[in-house]
Scaffold this motif. Structure first.
Motif, mmCIF file in Angstrom:
data_model
loop_
_atom_site.group_PDB
_atom_site.id
_atom_site.type_symbol
_atom_site.label_atom_id
_atom_site.label_comp_id
_atom_site.label_asym_id
_atom_site.label_seq_id
_atom_site.Cartn_x
_atom_site.Cartn_y
_atom_site.Cartn_z
ATOM 1 N N PRO A 136 0.814 -1.230 0.000
ATOM 2 C CA PRO A 136 0.000 0.000 0.000
ATOM 3 C C PRO A 136 0.842 1.273 0.000
ATOM 4 N N HIS A 139 1.924 1.691 -3.455
ATOM 5 C CA HIS A 139 0.764 2.126 -4.233
ATOM 6 C C HIS A 139 0.564 3.634 -4.083
ATOM 7 N N PRO A 155 -4.520 -1.551 -3.677
ATOM 8 C CA PRO A 155 -3.282 -1.243 -2.942
ATOM 9 C C PRO A 155 -2.374 -2.444 -2.681
#
Length: 324
Positions: A136, A139, A155
């Motif tokens: 994440p 991301h 994510p």
């Protein structure tokens, strides 16, 4: 163009494979799989691969192509799919491409992007960062440099986040900006449909029921056997497939079977959401919620092709000028 094919797409557990098999029982269809998991030998339960009996009754293509230790790319799929479709057309039958790997479908329908080759050093650095920071977090980094790509990725979609960041770091350009160049279309006509259930709660229920059925059929045992048979690791594309990734972690002792079920169902629901996002970006695909209506559209298309072929076969050749 030489001949025409049809595509039947849709999110996982939407019923597209069962619909394709029913249609193949009444139409001269051969099925070409558009599934990035079904290309792997031995990965049968978790990919919902057609059974041996189904494959005996209906010809299927692009299944069991490589071992799970190997990589299989969208580019290779495109070449293999074109060869399979052309072979089906040469036999006077109708190709029906069926599956939910939208990247593969797009590679076939629109051609491939001119992207840089994989860079092992950049890839290793990204994987190390992911281990330290989490996917994440990467991301979020991708969202800053390539918001278009980040918007369509979950994510935790490690494989695609890694590739998008790799392309950006290698070229200094967002992956999304490199995916806009004109690309080659396939050497045959392609009419595409998608079975998209309107009732998301019902789709989620089917996803849960199917994952439970996979566990009951021996998905954990299948992965355990694959680990004995092949030298595998969790970074391989085969083991990143939904279901297999969660079973791998379970076998490594990360969580118990009840948690495996929860995470497998959650990951499959995330996959369905990504597939639906892909479909919204493919305007040439006609989306229908009703399976009976979609079947009618496919039957009409096949009948139209058959009628055109029959007309061509029965039109007498014109005599040469001055003959007779």
């Amino acid at each position: 163009m030489t001949g025409a094919a049809f595509a039947l797409l849709g999110p996982t557990a939407s019923g597209k494979s069962q619909l394709a098999l029913r249609l193949a029982g009444e139409l001269p269809i051969e099925i070409v799989s558009v599934d990035s998991g079904q290309v792997y030998r031995g990965m049968d339960i978790g990919t919902a691969k057609p059974t041996p009996d189904e494959r005996r009754h209906v010809p299927h293509h692009l299944i069991d192509l490589v071992d799970p230790t190997e990589a299989y790319s969208a580019g290779r799929f495109r070449d293999d799919a074109i060869a399979a479709v052309e072979g089906i057309l040469a036999r006077g039958r109708i190709p029906l491409l069926v599956g939910g790997t939208m990247l593969y479908y797009r590679a076939l329908a629109r051609g491939l992007d001119a992207l840089p080759a994989a860079d092992p050093a950049i890839r290793a650095a990204i994987l190390a960062e992911a281990a330290a920071k989490s996917w994440p977090a990467l991301h979020a980094e991708l969202a800053r440099v390539d918001p278009t790509s980040a918007a369509r990725l979950a994510p935790n979609d490690s494989q695609r986040i890694e590739r998008a960041l790799e392309v950006y770091r290698a070229t200094g350009r967002p992956l999304s900006s490199l995916q806009t160049a004109a690309r080659a279309t396939p050497p045959f006509g392609l009419t595409s449909f998608a079975l998209v259930p309107e009732d998301r709660a019902a789709l989620h229920a089917r996803i849960a029921a199917r994952f439970d059925a996979m566990l009951k059929a021996g998905l954990v045992e299948e992965v355990r056997a694959l680990r004995r048979r092949f030298t595998l690791d969790p970074g391989l594309p085969s083991m990143r497939c939904v279901g297999y990734r969660q079973v791998w972690d379970h076998l490594e002792g990360a969580y118990d079977r009840a948690t495996l079920r929860e995470r497998g169902i959650a990951a499959t629901r995330q996959l369905a959401r990504r597939q639906l996002t892909w479909l919204r970006s493919l305007p040439e695909v006609e989306r229908l919620a009703d399976a009976a209506r979609l079947a009618a559209r496919l039957r009409a298309g096949v009948d139209q092709l058959a009628g055109a072929a029959s007309s061509r076969a029965t039109i007498p050749s014109r005599p040469a000028r001055g003959a007779g």
